[in-house]
Design a protein around this motif. Sequence first.
Motif, PDB file in Angstrom:
ATOM      1  N   SER A  91       0.816  -1.220   0.000  1.00  0.00           N
ATOM      2  CA  SER A  91       0.000   0.000   0.000  1.00  0.00           C
ATOM      3  C   SER A  91       0.846   1.265   0.000  1.00  0.00           C
ATOM      4  O   SER A  91       1.937   1.304   0.552  1.00  0.00           O
ATOM      5  CB  SER A  91      -0.908   0.022   1.227  1.00  0.00           C
ATOM      6  N   ASN A  92       0.292   2.285  -0.632  1.00  0.00           N
ATOM      7  CA  ASN A  92       0.818   3.640  -0.510  1.00  0.00           C
ATOM      8  C   ASN A  92      -0.368   4.573  -0.331  1.00  0.00           C
ATOM      9  O   ASN A  92      -1.482   4.103  -0.101  1.00  0.00           O
ATOM     10  CB  ASN A  92       1.699   4.011  -1.717  1.00  0.00           C
ATOM     11  N   HIS A  93      -0.153   5.862  -0.457  1.00  0.00           N
ATOM     12  CA  HIS A  93      -1.248   6.813  -0.234  1.00  0.00           C
ATOM     13  C   HIS A  93      -2.367   6.702  -1.272  1.00  0.00           C
ATOM     14  O   HIS A  93      -3.474   7.164  -1.032  1.00  0.00           O
ATOM     15  CB  HIS A  93      -0.696   8.241  -0.216  1.00  0.00           C
ATOM     16  N   ARG A  94      -2.081   6.057  -2.426  1.00  0.00           N
ATOM     17  CA  ARG A  94      -3.050   6.011  -3.512  1.00  0.00           C
ATOM     18  C   ARG A  94      -3.759   4.679  -3.651  1.00  0.00           C
ATOM     19  O   ARG A  94      -4.937   4.620  -3.990  1.00  0.00           O
ATOM     20  CB  ARG A  94      -2.357   6.350  -4.826  1.00  0.00           C
ATOM     21  N   LEU A  95      -3.016   3.573  -3.439  1.00  0.00           N
ATOM     22  CA  LEU A  95      -3.599   2.266  -3.717  1.00  0.00           C
ATOM     23  C   LEU A  95      -2.877   1.170  -2.969  1.00  0.00           C
ATOM     24  O   LEU A  95      -1.797   1.375  -2.434  1.00  0.00           O
ATOM     25  CB  LEU A  95      -3.560   1.962  -5.233  1.00  0.00           C
ATOM     26  N   SER A  96      -3.490   0.013  -2.971  1.00  0.00           N
ATOM     27  CA  SER A  96      -2.864  -1.214  -2.482  1.00  0.00           C
ATOM     28  C   SER A  96      -2.678  -2.127  -3.680  1.00  0.00           C
ATOM     29  O   SER A  96      -3.553  -2.219  -4.544  1.00  0.00           O
ATOM     30  CB  SER A  96      -3.754  -1.911  -1.447  1.00  0.00           C
ATOM     31  N   GLU A  97      -1.535  -2.792  -3.743  1.00  0.00           N
ATOM     32  CA  GLU A  97      -1.305  -3.745  -4.822  1.00  0.00           C
ATOM     33  C   GLU A  97      -2.248  -4.942  -4.690  1.00  0.00           C
ATOM     34  O   GLU A  97      -2.648  -5.529  -5.687  1.00  0.00           O
ATOM     35  CB  GLU A  97       0.146  -4.223  -4.838  1.00  0.00           C
ATOM     36  N   ALA A  98      -2.595  -5.281  -3.444  1.00  0.00           N
ATOM     37  CA  ALA A  98      -3.490  -6.414  -3.195  1.00  0.00           C
ATOM     38  C   ALA A  98      -4.285  -6.156  -1.928  1.00  0.00           C
ATOM     39  O   ALA A  98      -3.786  -5.538  -0.984  1.00  0.00           O
ATOM     40  CB  ALA A  98      -2.689  -7.705  -3.067  1.00  0.00           C
ATOM     41  N   VAL A  99      -5.519  -6.664  -1.922  1.00  0.00           N
ATOM     42  CA  VAL A  99      -6.379  -6.584  -0.749  1.00  0.00           C
ATOM     43  C   VAL A  99      -7.027  -7.949  -0.561  1.00  0.00           C
ATOM     44  O   VAL A  99      -7.508  -8.554  -1.521  1.00  0.00           O
ATOM     45  CB  VAL A  99      -7.467  -5.498  -0.911  1.00  0.00           C
ATOM     46  N   VAL A 100      -7.024  -8.416   0.680  1.00  0.00           N
ATOM     47  CA  VAL A 100      -7.698  -9.669   1.035  1.00  0.00           C
ATOM     48  C   VAL A 100      -8.836  -9.333   1.977  1.00  0.00           C
ATOM     49  O   VAL A 100      -8.642  -8.612   2.963  1.00  0.00           O
ATOM     50  CB  VAL A 100      -6.722 -10.665   1.709  1.00  0.00           C
ATOM     51  N   ALA A 101     -10.014  -9.848   1.669  1.00  0.00           N
ATOM     52  CA  ALA A 101     -11.191  -9.637   2.519  1.00  0.00           C
ATOM     53  C   ALA A 101     -11.987 -10.938   2.559  1.00  0.00           C
ATOM     54  O   ALA A 101     -12.430 -11.427   1.513  1.00  0.00           O
ATOM     55  CB  ALA A 101     -12.053  -8.503   1.977  1.00  0.00           C
ATOM     56  N   ASN A 102     -12.105 -11.496   3.750  1.00  0.00           N
ATOM     57  CA  ASN A 102     -12.917 -12.699   3.954  1.00  0.00           C
ATOM     58  C   ASN A 102     -12.586 -13.814   2.964  1.00  0.00           C
ATOM     59  O   ASN A 102     -13.480 -14.462   2.418  1.00  0.00           O
ATOM     60  CB  ASN A 102     -14.403 -12.352   3.899  1.00  0.00           C
TER      61      ASN A 102
END
Length: 116
Positions: free
Chosen positions: A9-20
């Motif tokens: 993550s940076n101030h603009r985006l995350s390269e990956a997100v995990v949710a449930n």
Amino acid sequence: MAQIQRFGSNHRLSEAVVANGFVFLAGMVPEVEGDITAQTADVLRQIDHWLAQCGSDKAHILEATIFLPNLADYDGMNAAWDAWVDAQNPPARACVEAKLAKPEWKVEIKISAVQK
């Protein structure tokens, strides 16, 4: 309450997100110069990296959206894709022509998957 983890993550985006148990990758763009096949192979290498960081792999990809600024590159992109994709577990896939943020990019790929 959803469990959410963010990677790269940076101030603009995350390269990956995990949710449930679901994995969402940002649109991956090439980090190398070269023809469409080389750039696609580089993007797929990045996808492997981020999926591993999230506890997943290409066998667990649910869907892929591929953006090409020039559909004449479709066969060259598929040369790299077909060598990489898990043929026993192919994802749902779309490929569309789209102008990308940088003219030197020949491909961008967006992936959603589940954790192993």
